[in-house]
Design a protein around this motif. Structure first.
Motif, PDB file in Angstrom:
ATOM      1  N   ASP A 204      -3.761   4.280   4.012  1.00 46.93           N
ATOM      2  CA  ASP A 204      -4.323   3.683   5.228  1.00 46.93           C
ATOM      3  C   ASP A 204      -5.492   2.753   4.936  1.00 46.93           C
ATOM      4  O   ASP A 204      -5.877   1.953   5.796  1.00 46.93           O
ATOM      5  CB  ASP A 204      -4.795   4.782   6.187  1.00 46.93           C
ATOM      6  N   THR A 205      -6.089   2.869   3.762  1.00 52.76           N
ATOM      7  CA  THR A 205      -7.281   2.080   3.448  1.00 52.76           C
ATOM      8  C   THR A 205      -7.028   1.077   2.326  1.00 52.76           C
ATOM      9  O   THR A 205      -7.968   0.582   1.719  1.00 52.76           O
ATOM     10  CB  THR A 205      -8.441   3.008   3.052  1.00 52.76           C
TER      11      THR A 205
ATOM     12  N   GLN B 252      -7.034  -4.103  -3.263  1.00 50.78           N
ATOM     13  CA  GLN B 252      -8.057  -4.327  -2.252  1.00 50.78           C
ATOM     14  C   GLN B 252      -8.029  -3.174  -1.250  1.00 50.78           C
ATOM     15  O   GLN B 252      -6.967  -2.723  -0.833  1.00 50.78           O
ATOM     16  CB  GLN B 252      -7.824  -5.640  -1.513  1.00 50.78           C
ATOM     17  N   GLY B 253      -9.201  -2.705  -0.892  1.00 46.33           N
ATOM     18  CA  GLY B 253      -9.310  -1.614   0.073  1.00 46.33           C
ATOM     19  C   GLY B 253     -10.583  -0.846  -0.134  1.00 46.33           C
ATOM     20  O   GLY B 253     -11.458  -1.247  -0.911  1.00 46.33           O
TER      21      GLY B 253
ATOM     22  N   THR C 236      -5.293  -2.597   1.458  1.00 46.58           N
ATOM     23  CA  THR C 236      -4.789  -3.797   2.121  1.00 46.58           C
ATOM     24  C   THR C 236      -3.998  -4.714   1.200  1.00 46.58           C
ATOM     25  O   THR C 236      -3.426  -5.701   1.657  1.00 46.58           O
ATOM     26  CB  THR C 236      -5.955  -4.591   2.736  1.00 46.58           C
ATOM     27  N   GLY C 237      -3.960  -4.432  -0.091  1.00 46.02           N
ATOM     28  CA  GLY C 237      -3.177  -5.255  -1.000  1.00 46.02           C
ATOM     29  C   GLY C 237      -3.257  -4.752  -2.422  1.00 46.02           C
ATOM     30  O   GLY C 237      -4.218  -4.086  -2.806  1.00 46.02           O
TER      31      GLY C 237
ATOM     32  N   ALA D 213       0.808  -1.210   0.000  1.00 40.87           N
ATOM     33  CA  ALA D 213       0.000   0.000   0.000  1.00 40.87           C
ATOM     34  C   ALA D 213       0.841   1.260   0.000  1.00 40.87           C
ATOM     35  O   ALA D 213       0.516   2.243  -0.650  1.00 40.87           O
ATOM     36  CB  ALA D 213      -0.929  -0.010   1.211  1.00 40.87           C
TER      37      ALA D 213
ATOM     38  N   GLY E 176      -4.985 -11.117   5.518  1.00 41.75           N
ATOM     39  CA  GLY E 176      -6.125 -10.222   5.405  1.00 41.75           C
ATOM     40  C   GLY E 176      -6.552  -9.913   3.991  1.00 41.75           C
ATOM     41  O   GLY E 176      -7.601  -9.310   3.775  1.00 41.75           O
ATOM     42  N   VAL E 177      -5.752 -10.305   2.983  1.00 41.13           N
ATOM     43  CA  VAL E 177      -6.087  -9.921   1.623  1.00 41.13           C
ATOM     44  C   VAL E 177      -7.073 -10.864   0.942  1.00 41.13           C
ATOM     45  O   VAL E 177      -7.456 -10.626  -0.196  1.00 41.13           O
ATOM     46  CB  VAL E 177      -4.826  -9.776   0.741  1.00 41.13           C
TER      47      VAL E 177
ATOM     48  N   GLN F  21       0.045 -11.877   3.542  1.00 41.47           N
ATOM     49  CA  GLN F  21      -0.774 -11.309   4.613  1.00 41.47           C
ATOM     50  C   GLN F  21      -2.175 -11.880   4.456  1.00 41.47           C
ATOM     51  O   GLN F  21      -2.780 -11.771   3.422  1.00 41.47           O
ATOM     52  CB  GLN F  21      -0.796  -9.776   4.584  1.00 41.47           C
TER      53      GLN F  21
END
Length: 287
Positions: free
Chosen positions: A110-111, A102-103, A113-114, A6, A152-153, A150
């Motif tokens: 900050d928003t 992604q976000g 994620t990948g 990011a 979270g992606v 990660q």
């Protein structure tokens, strides 16, 4: 694979900072075909844009990611993901670029994620019947072990498309289409005792796991609904006997009455982050 975090890619549409425009295209006074595709790049000015917005007059439509199917990745998967789309511009298309990200907002690191990029610029070919319409193909070479470290992606990803026309005008849209990148899941099953006396209970146990992209293992997946299914010997159809929930360690365990020879299996349905899976069937001899 251009694997971008990011902080370095999608800050105020910085994803297009990698875009470049050839001097020949920037100086062009007349439309030319896509043979003007550049070999060297100039800097693209940074701009902020919210995902619901787009910039420029070039339009991106008809995008299809991975043939319309989810992108399913294990712990060591290497997969070529093809994206096709149409770029339309009255001023021609010098080049386009594609990113999966992604976000919630591409204007803020900050928003995000990948993000994933292509190794090579997408190939675009102008229509022979529709002036200013180009059909493009981008290929993302995804290596789970290096590109997705990660967890979270997993989930929904968006397609960011950008480009320059032959007069150095930039355009982009950071939410042209969406896809889902999911983790592989695994199921095991064992039915005991075998053989079993008719109308006696058997114990069916197993485990549900899914890919952990962080450490390259398959980790337990608790709290998930799994179907226990049965197929009588001689039949081609499975029927659902009951639904059970995986517990700590991804453990699955239940009992059922054995009435006839047949096969038992567990089935897990897909969700937002994890792909569906079915265990190997276990045959139980009923006597």
């Amino acid at each position: 694979m251009r694997n971008h975090v990011a902080a370095t890619v999608l800050s105020g549409a910085v994803v297009l900072s990698a875009l470049a425009l050839p001097a020949t295209a920037a100086q062009a006074s007349e439309r030319t075909a896509t043979s003007a595709k550049p070999s060297s790049f100039a800097s693209f000015a940074q701009r902020a844009v919210h995902p619901k917005d787009s910039l420029g007059s070039m339009k991106f439509t008809n995008a299809v990611i991975n043939g319309g199917k989810d992108i399913v990745l294990g712990t060591t998967t290497k997969k070529a993901v093809t994206v096709t789309y149409t770029a339309t511009s009255d001023s021609g298309v010098a080049l386009t670029q594609a990113f999966l990200w992604q976000g919630t907002d591409s204007s803020s690191t900050d928003t995000i994620t990948g993000s994933l990029g292509t190794d090579d610029d997408p190939a675009c070919t102008e229509s022979t019947t529709q002036t200013g319409t180009y059909r493009c193909t981008a290929v993302f070479h995804v290596n789970t072990a290096s590109d997705l470290k990660q967890n979270g992606v997993a989930g929904v990803w968006k397609l960011f498309l950008g480009g320059y026309d032959l007069y150095a005008n930039a355009s982009y849209n950071d939410n042209v289409a969406t896809t889902k990148i999911k983790k592989v899941s695994q199921l095991t099953l064992d039915a005991t005792p075998e053989p079993v006396t008719k109308n006696k209970n058997i114990t069916v146990s197993g485990k549900l796991k899914r890919a952990n992209w962080n450490d390259g293992t398959y980790a337990s997946f608790p709290g998930q609904k799994v179907l226990l299914q049965y197929r009588k010997k001689g039949s081609n159809t499975y029927t659902t006997l009951k639904t059970i929930t995986s517990t700590t360690g991804g453990t699955l365990k239940t009992t059922v009455k054995a009435t006839a020879d047949g096969y038992y299996r567990f089935t897990f349905a897909t969700n937002l982050s994890t792909a569906a899976s079915t265990s190997a069937a276990d045959f139980v001899d009923v006597r």
